[in-house]
Design a protein around this motif. Structure first.
Motif, PDB file in Angstrom:
ATOM      1  N   ARG A  29       0.730  -1.238  -0.158  1.00 45.04           N
ATOM      2  CA  ARG A  29      -0.093   0.150  -0.092  1.00 45.04           C
ATOM      3  C   ARG A  29       0.882   1.423   0.025  1.00 45.04           C
ATOM      4  O   ARG A  29       0.658   2.174  -0.735  1.00 45.04           O
ATOM      5  CB  ARG A  29      -0.870   0.153   1.286  1.00 45.04           C
ATOM      6  CG  ARG A  29      -1.868  -1.259   1.295  1.00 45.04           C
ATOM      7  CD  ARG A  29      -2.669  -1.674  -0.071  1.00 45.04           C
ATOM      8  NE  ARG A  29      -3.283  -2.868   0.245  1.00 45.04           N
ATOM      9  CZ  ARG A  29      -3.119  -4.023  -0.446  1.00 45.04           C
ATOM     10  NH1 ARG A  29      -2.397  -3.746  -1.567  1.00 45.04           N
ATOM     11  NH2 ARG A  29      -3.550  -5.277  -0.291  1.00 45.04           N
ATOM     12  N   LEU A  30       1.749   1.539   0.848  1.00 48.39           N
ATOM     13  CA  LEU A  30       2.565   2.596   0.781  1.00 48.39           C
ATOM     14  C   LEU A  30       3.701   2.609  -0.102  1.00 48.39           C
ATOM     15  O   LEU A  30       4.201   3.660  -0.655  1.00 48.39           O
ATOM     16  CB  LEU A  30       3.446   2.796   2.444  1.00 48.39           C
ATOM     17  CG  LEU A  30       2.443   3.843   3.396  1.00 48.39           C
ATOM     18  CD1 LEU A  30       1.568   2.854   3.969  1.00 48.39           C
ATOM     19  CD2 LEU A  30       3.319   4.187   4.320  1.00 48.39           C
ATOM     20  N   GLY A  31       3.919   1.330  -0.500  1.00 42.90           N
ATOM     21  CA  GLY A  31       5.188   1.076  -1.539  1.00 42.90           C
ATOM     22  C   GLY A  31       6.541   1.094  -1.070  1.00 42.90           C
ATOM     23  O   GLY A  31       7.371   1.126  -2.019  1.00 42.90           O
ATOM     24  N   LEU A  32       6.762   0.697   0.117  1.00 43.19           N
ATOM     25  CA  LEU A  32       8.126   0.540   0.657  1.00 43.19           C
ATOM     26  C   LEU A  32       8.631  -0.689  -0.064  1.00 43.19           C
ATOM     27  O   LEU A  32       7.705  -1.520  -0.444  1.00 43.19           O
ATOM     28  CB  LEU A  32       8.091   0.716   2.126  1.00 43.19           C
ATOM     29  CG  LEU A  32       7.688   1.928   3.031  1.00 43.19           C
ATOM     30  CD1 LEU A  32       7.671   1.709   4.622  1.00 43.19           C
ATOM     31  CD2 LEU A  32       8.593   3.222   2.593  1.00 43.19           C
ATOM     32  N   ILE A  33       9.877  -0.933   0.183  1.00 42.84           N
ATOM     33  CA  ILE A  33      10.642  -2.150  -0.327  1.00 42.84           C
ATOM     34  C   ILE A  33      11.199  -2.786   0.889  1.00 42.84           C
ATOM     35  O   ILE A  33      11.898  -2.297   1.562  1.00 42.84           O
ATOM     36  CB  ILE A  33      11.530  -1.627  -1.425  1.00 42.84           C
ATOM     37  CG1 ILE A  33      10.995  -1.129  -2.733  1.00 42.84           C
ATOM     38  CG2 ILE A  33      12.604  -2.833  -1.976  1.00 42.84           C
ATOM     39  CD1 ILE A  33      11.460   0.305  -3.172  1.00 42.84           C
ATOM     40  N   LYS A  34      10.932  -4.209   0.852  1.00 48.67           N
ATOM     41  CA  LYS A  34      11.401  -5.084   1.798  1.00 48.67           C
ATOM     42  C   LYS A  34      12.771  -5.130   1.526  1.00 48.67           C
ATOM     43  O   LYS A  34      13.185  -5.899   0.509  1.00 48.67           O
ATOM     44  CB  LYS A  34      10.901  -6.426   2.051  1.00 48.67           C
ATOM     45  CG  LYS A  34      11.148  -7.094   3.002  1.00 48.67           C
ATOM     46  CD  LYS A  34      10.445  -8.459   3.225  1.00 48.67           C
ATOM     47  CE  LYS A  34      11.090  -9.501   4.087  1.00 48.67           C
ATOM     48  NZ  LYS A  34      10.186 -10.609   4.731  1.00 48.67           N
TER      49      LYS A  34
END
Lengths: 307, 110
Positions: A29-34
């Protein structure tokens, strides 16, 4: 440019009730990357335009909230100087060993008057952003959800804002950019910059120490804020307020909640701070416009809903 | 299948579908009988006590807001409360979320 002491927010460690829905929220949803997951099960995330290995760490726990907010300092010599200054000021500092968080150098951890744990560190693995530094494209393809650019700041709730102001400005080298004052001169809220931004960390007075109001992520345009709100409705994410305008910082904003009840913000468009400016003062009677410029009053959740 | 939720404080009733949480069922109808906060089991604003013998289950809630002892006496967060029969609930958090901003007051929570 000369911010060579505390440079910027480096990371926040956020407690979540359940890891799987939290990762879906922050990644899809936020678009952060693991970027990593450690032996303790902590999940490391970064935004696409950040260069260091992580800026958000999720830790599963029995109660949500913020474990710590950490700031990156410009070099080990500056970190040593700040640690010595903190100790001289009477602050107990604990050294957390390099590698306790993966790919992060040693951290200097201390408690501030509002009851929150703050850390300073100088080294974290450089992995680059998603467009690189050599003839880069303006943005990468394939981003998810709201496509946030970076972790930007936190708003924290706690007591003793006057003591906190002294520590942040006179020891840590931050500038006070904005404040809300009561008629008798008391502080209801303080906003601090260690950079060119309108805020890198902010505090609102609260009787209970160590409370977490929100972690904020930067977007570039109002259209991107509106699109983020659309994504919240598509996925039934709980919205607190917005899209709207903050009087303080001029930010265009939306507040919403992660699946554990931690508040997030996506925002765009604050002003540029320079250290020769005078801070902005808001009177307590104007707190409605200061926080939510269009509604001109606080929603009932602004002061009471924290983790 | 839908169950009937009765709010003891107001006597108001609303339906709650199986698998739906009590707070979401209330919000969907535009009602405010129980205060609405984070909706994620974190902030404690929607704390309720389930009255009488009742069948329900709860999803994971913040231990800072609902202790094991609280749970044993029927306290839950409405946003994580799933009925398995008709329920009567008493809202516990209502007064604490109405704050005087100028005084800077705030609820005392652990």
């Amino acid at each position: 440019m000369s911010f060579r002491g505390v440079m910027r927010p480096g990371h926040a460690v956020i407690r979540v009730l359940e890891m799987e829905p939290a990762v879906t929220h922050y990644v899809e949803r936020l678009g952060l990357i693991k970027t990593n997951e450690d032996a303790q099960g902590r999940v490391y995330l970064k935004a696409w335009d950040e260069h260091d290995a992580f800026s958000i760490v999720l830790r599963e726990a029995d109660a949500p909230g913020l474990d710590v907010m950490a700031f990156k300092v410009h070099g080990t010599a500056e970190l040593d100087r700040l640690e010595a200054d903190l100790r001289a000021y009477g602050v107990n500092c604990e050294r957390v060993a390099a590698g306790e968080l993966a790919d992060c150098g040693h951290r200097v951890r201390f408690e501030i008057p509002t009851g929150h744990a703050i850390e300073l560190y100088a080294e974290k693995k450089y992995v680059g952003n998603l467009v690189g530094n050599h003839n880069p494209n303006p943005w990468p393809e394939g981003l998810k959800g709201m496509q946030v650019y970076r972790f930007d700041h936190c708003l924290l709730y706690g007591p003793k804002l006057a003591d906190n102001l002294d520590l942040f400005t006179n020891v840590l080298g931050f500038d006070l950019t904005e404040r809300i004052v009561t008629p008798d001169g008391g502080l209801l809220a303080t906003f601090f910059s260690c950079s060119n931004k309108a805020h890198d960390i902010a505090f609102v007075h609260h009787d209970v120490p160590d409370k977490f109001h929100h972690a904020s992520f930067m977007l570039m345009t109002w259209e991107e804020v509106l699109r983020a709100a659309d994504i919240m409705s598509m996925h039934d994410i709980a919205i607190d307020i917005g899209p709207t305008r903050h009087g303080i910082t001029r930010g265009r904003t939306i507040y919403f909640f992660d699946p554990s009840g931690n508040r997030n913000e996506v925002f765009c468009g604050d002003y540029t701070w320079y250290p020769d400016r005078e801070p902005i003062t808001w009177e307590a009677g104007e707190i409605g416009r200061a926080i939510f410029y269009h509604d001109r009053r606080l929603n009932e959740n602004f002061l009471g809903v924290v983790t | 299948m839908a169950f009937t939720i009765t709010v003891a404080d107001t006597g108001e009733r609303f339906p709650c579908a199986e698998g739906q949480n009590v707070l979401a069922a209330m919000v969907r109808l535009g009602r405010r009988d129980i205060p609405v906060g984070c909706r994620g089991g974190g902030c404690g604003i929607c704390r309720v006590q389930v009255l009488g013998a009742a069948r329900y289950r709860t999803l994971k809630m913040s231990r800072a807001q609902v202790s094991a002892a609280d749970e044993a006496r029927g306290i839950a967060l409405a946003c994580k409360l799933l009925p398995e029969a008709d329920l009567t609930v008493k809202a516990l958090g209502l007064l604490e979320c109405r704050l005087n901003p100028v005084a800077g007051g705030a609820p005392h929570r652990g």
